[in-house]
Design a protein around this motif. Sequence first.
Motif, PDB file in Angstrom:
ATOM      1  N   LEU A  42      25.206   1.446 -13.294  1.00  0.00           N
ATOM      2  CA  LEU A  42      24.917   2.430 -12.245  1.00  0.00           C
ATOM      3  C   LEU A  42      23.712   3.296 -12.605  1.00  0.00           C
ATOM      4  O   LEU A  42      22.898   3.621 -11.739  1.00  0.00           O
ATOM      5  CB  LEU A  42      26.151   3.305 -12.001  1.00  0.00           C
ATOM      6  N   LEU A  43      23.596   3.666 -13.875  1.00  0.00           N
ATOM      7  CA  LEU A  43      22.420   4.432 -14.312  1.00  0.00           C
ATOM      8  C   LEU A  43      21.141   3.616 -14.107  1.00  0.00           C
ATOM      9  O   LEU A  43      20.133   4.134 -13.610  1.00  0.00           O
ATOM     10  CB  LEU A  43      22.567   4.831 -15.784  1.00  0.00           C
ATOM     11  N   ALA A  44      21.196   2.347 -14.494  1.00  0.00           N
ATOM     12  CA  ALA A  44      20.031   1.478 -14.325  1.00  0.00           C
ATOM     13  C   ALA A  44      19.635   1.369 -12.855  1.00  0.00           C
ATOM     14  O   ALA A  44      18.452   1.461 -12.501  1.00  0.00           O
ATOM     15  CB  ALA A  44      20.321   0.095 -14.899  1.00  0.00           C
ATOM     16  N   GLU A  45      20.618   1.190 -11.991  1.00  0.00           N
ATOM     17  CA  GLU A  45      20.349   1.051 -10.561  1.00  0.00           C
ATOM     18  C   GLU A  45      19.778   2.347  -9.963  1.00  0.00           C
ATOM     19  O   GLU A  45      18.807   2.318  -9.209  1.00  0.00           O
ATOM     20  CB  GLU A  45      21.637   0.676  -9.832  1.00  0.00           C
ATOM     21  N   ASN A  46      20.373   3.483 -10.311  1.00  0.00           N
ATOM     22  CA  ASN A  46      19.907   4.759  -9.763  1.00  0.00           C
ATOM     23  C   ASN A  46      18.516   5.115 -10.261  1.00  0.00           C
ATOM     24  O   ASN A  46      17.687   5.633  -9.512  1.00  0.00           O
ATOM     25  CB  ASN A  46      20.901   5.871 -10.101  1.00  0.00           C
ATOM     26  N   LEU A 103      29.630   7.008  -4.894  1.00  0.00           N
ATOM     27  CA  LEU A 103      29.550   7.645  -3.581  1.00  0.00           C
ATOM     28  C   LEU A 103      28.204   8.352  -3.419  1.00  0.00           C
ATOM     29  O   LEU A 103      27.570   8.252  -2.363  1.00  0.00           O
ATOM     30  CB  LEU A 103      30.702   8.641  -3.425  1.00  0.00           C
ATOM     31  N   TYR A 104      27.759   9.060  -4.444  1.00  0.00           N
ATOM     32  CA  TYR A 104      26.445   9.706  -4.397  1.00  0.00           C
ATOM     33  C   TYR A 104      25.338   8.666  -4.173  1.00  0.00           C
ATOM     34  O   TYR A 104      24.400   8.901  -3.404  1.00  0.00           O
ATOM     35  CB  TYR A 104      26.174  10.466  -5.694  1.00  0.00           C
ATOM     36  N   SER A 105      25.452   7.527  -4.848  1.00  0.00           N
ATOM     37  CA  SER A 105      24.441   6.473  -4.701  1.00  0.00           C
ATOM     38  C   SER A 105      24.387   5.949  -3.275  1.00  0.00           C
ATOM     39  O   SER A 105      23.310   5.734  -2.722  1.00  0.00           O
ATOM     40  CB  SER A 105      24.727   5.315  -5.667  1.00  0.00           C
ATOM     41  N   SER A 145      26.515  13.060 -17.656  1.00  0.00           N
ATOM     42  CA  SER A 145      27.490  14.043 -18.149  1.00  0.00           C
ATOM     43  C   SER A 145      28.714  13.346 -18.741  1.00  0.00           C
ATOM     44  O   SER A 145      29.307  13.827 -19.696  1.00  0.00           O
ATOM     45  CB  SER A 145      27.918  14.986 -17.024  1.00  0.00           C
ATOM     46  N   ILE A 146      29.076  12.190 -18.179  1.00  0.00           N
ATOM     47  CA  ILE A 146      30.197  11.423 -18.735  1.00  0.00           C
ATOM     48  C   ILE A 146      29.863  10.975 -20.154  1.00  0.00           C
ATOM     49  O   ILE A 146      30.673  11.099 -21.078  1.00  0.00           O
ATOM     50  CB  ILE A 146      30.516  10.193 -17.857  1.00  0.00           C
ATOM     51  N   LEU A 147      28.640  10.484 -20.336  1.00  0.00           N
ATOM     52  CA  LEU A 147      28.224   9.998 -21.652  1.00  0.00           C
ATOM     53  C   LEU A 147      28.081  11.133 -22.663  1.00  0.00           C
ATOM     54  O   LEU A 147      28.307  10.939 -23.859  1.00  0.00           O
ATOM     55  CB  LEU A 147      26.898   9.235 -21.533  1.00  0.00           C
ATOM     56  N   SER A 148      27.720  12.320 -22.186  1.00  0.00           N
ATOM     57  CA  SER A 148      27.501  13.445 -23.106  1.00  0.00           C
ATOM     58  C   SER A 148      28.816  14.112 -23.515  1.00  0.00           C
ATOM     59  O   SER A 148      28.933  14.628 -24.623  1.00  0.00           O
ATOM     60  CB  SER A 148      26.586  14.484 -22.458  1.00  0.00           C
ATOM     61  N   MET A 161      22.958  12.524 -12.830  1.00  0.00           N
ATOM     62  CA  MET A 161      23.432  13.701 -13.566  1.00  0.00           C
ATOM     63  C   MET A 161      24.909  13.562 -13.918  1.00  0.00           C
ATOM     64  O   MET A 161      25.329  13.869 -15.043  1.00  0.00           O
ATOM     65  CB  MET A 161      23.193  14.957 -12.726  1.00  0.00           C
ATOM     66  N   LEU A 162      25.715  13.069 -12.962  1.00  0.00           N
ATOM     67  CA  LEU A 162      27.145  12.919 -13.205  1.00  0.00           C
ATOM     68  C   LEU A 162      27.407  11.847 -14.255  1.00  0.00           C
ATOM     69  O   LEU A 162      28.224  12.027 -15.160  1.00  0.00           O
ATOM     70  CB  LEU A 162      27.857  12.574 -11.901  1.00  0.00           C
ATOM     71  N   LEU A 163      26.706  10.726 -14.164  1.00  0.00           N
ATOM     72  CA  LEU A 163      26.902   9.641 -15.117  1.00  0.00           C
ATOM     73  C   LEU A 163      26.480  10.049 -16.530  1.00  0.00           C
ATOM     74  O   LEU A 163      27.156   9.724 -17.514  1.00  0.00           O
ATOM     75  CB  LEU A 163      26.110   8.403 -14.667  1.00  0.00           C
TER      76      LEU A 163
END
Length: 610
Positions: free
Chosen positions: A308-312, A271-273, A287-290, A283-285
Amino acid sequence: MNRLNKMLVLILLFIVNFTFSQNKIETYKDSVKSLLYNNPSKAKYYCHKLLKYAKTNDLVVEEAKSYCFLADLSGALTQKDSAFYYFDKAIQKAGAIDNEKLEMVFKINKANYLFNEFDFQEALTLYEECVTLSKKLNDVGAYNYISIKRGSIAYELERYQEALKIYKENLNKEGFSNVSKLDIKLGLVKTYINLNKQDSAYVFIKSGIQESQKNHLKEHEIHFLSQLGLIYIDKKDFVNAKLTFDKALNIAQKIESNNLITETNIRISKLYSLQKDYDKAIMLLKSILSTEQTSKIPTENLSEIYYLLAENYKFIENFSESNYYYGQFIEKSKKIGEKRIEAVDHLHKIDISESKEREKTQEHQKWILLGSTTFLILLFIGYYMKRRKEGIQNQVKFEELLLKIKDFEHQNPKTADESQQKQTLAGDDEITEPDLLEEESETEFIPSNIVTINTTSNDELILDDEAIAEHNDADIEEPTGSNFIIKDETRVEILDKLIKLEEKRLFLRQDFTLHNVAKRLKTNTAYLSKIVNSELDKNFSSYVNELRINYIIIELKNNAKLRSYSINAIAEEIGYKSPESFTKYFKVATGISPSIYIKKINQMKESENK
């Protein structure tokens, strides 16, 4: 008396030993179940102890169950070979003691594992075996459970119509638990959304949330809320989408479901994207990994996070991070069958394995990274250009169609005014009459040939041939042979009558067939077919489809309410039995699909209102 005492002692010892054995077995089982999701390695340790105890005491059923436990645990520990080995041992043991009920349960568990490994075809084969067993054992519960799983497989394989049929068949069956009923409704919701039937999905979302709350099934409530958020996104209602996802996230956090927390946060990042808030999405993605160990995140979710990280990162032009996460995405995607990028991953592995010396390997990897980056960039550029080209082509075709419509409306100024006043396609006294053969007095405009349809389809003609066969008892005599002659006055009379039917818009009815029209005009199908072919230079099927498509093109442009209808509803309103037929003929005639046409009309109207 002594003999009696000895017998009582032996019975007492047997009862004590049996009770002790059962307690020990239950203790091991409880340990396995309590550690299954929190600590699968330790659970496996207790499972081996259970297996050893069962073998020592010749408890064959418990031995078979132990193998099944070990299979599930091996799957949780991503030990695929061990999982299959233990599943097969469990099934073999159940077969050896001729316990078909236990054999069916083990096969269902194995099929579920195959399903989770995305091996849908093998899972389906095994489920079919279990269906046979459930029928033989008259186990309705197992049969119904398998039926739902078959629907899930059909959905995952994108066979949405098949999945929809299965879910509908099971929706009103008796004997389902509350959980199973909600599973069916959730399957219907997801399937309807993929079939672009958001209105149907919303009905089941509403009842699904209510039933989840009533039965305190929080996980299901989260799933239904997430699907509701997706519908809001589809409607561009980002505010309500965020509120809905936040509500789902709050429930997931309360029940401490890490998987559902992760899934909901992924949707929020999407949704942010969409809102172009790329930094917040990243930042949200991250945080999931951390906060979660990547090994505990399901492979499918982890792959989605990397993508999603790659795209953002690409959108904020941080290409080094973008390339890194594309690489991670490629690695994980292989596990869930992303065939389109397996070749790139395979090339990476071949190049690395061929490098024997460390220094050469490192140098080689630099070139691999550069080549992969270039390839990925070219791949996405190619995809972007393809989509852009399609968009341009659609726009050109739309503008050409718009010019034809404007020419038509200029020549027929009353048409647009009448069309804009209508809220539905037909009034109470128009095409909603039960019989095509009834007389009607109201007339409407005849749709101009804005577009033409040249089709070789014989579907309509086949149907009409069947209708002719049913009409043998009619007073109208069919001519024999193909070289019959029709008088000029007959041609003119039939054409005049045909135009009157067009003016009444009877072509919008599903029963506007060659047979029914011929009967209405008091002629026969051979005469009518030949006149349409010779005078209008098209077969009857093309003639009807042209009338319908030309009509709906005008209506969609001028009727805002009609544009809000689903494609299925629009198709039914203008006489088509399926949305697929409507879409096919619309695209043949205009070069674009009805959904694209509606979208562009809406964009044009919005632009005009600014």
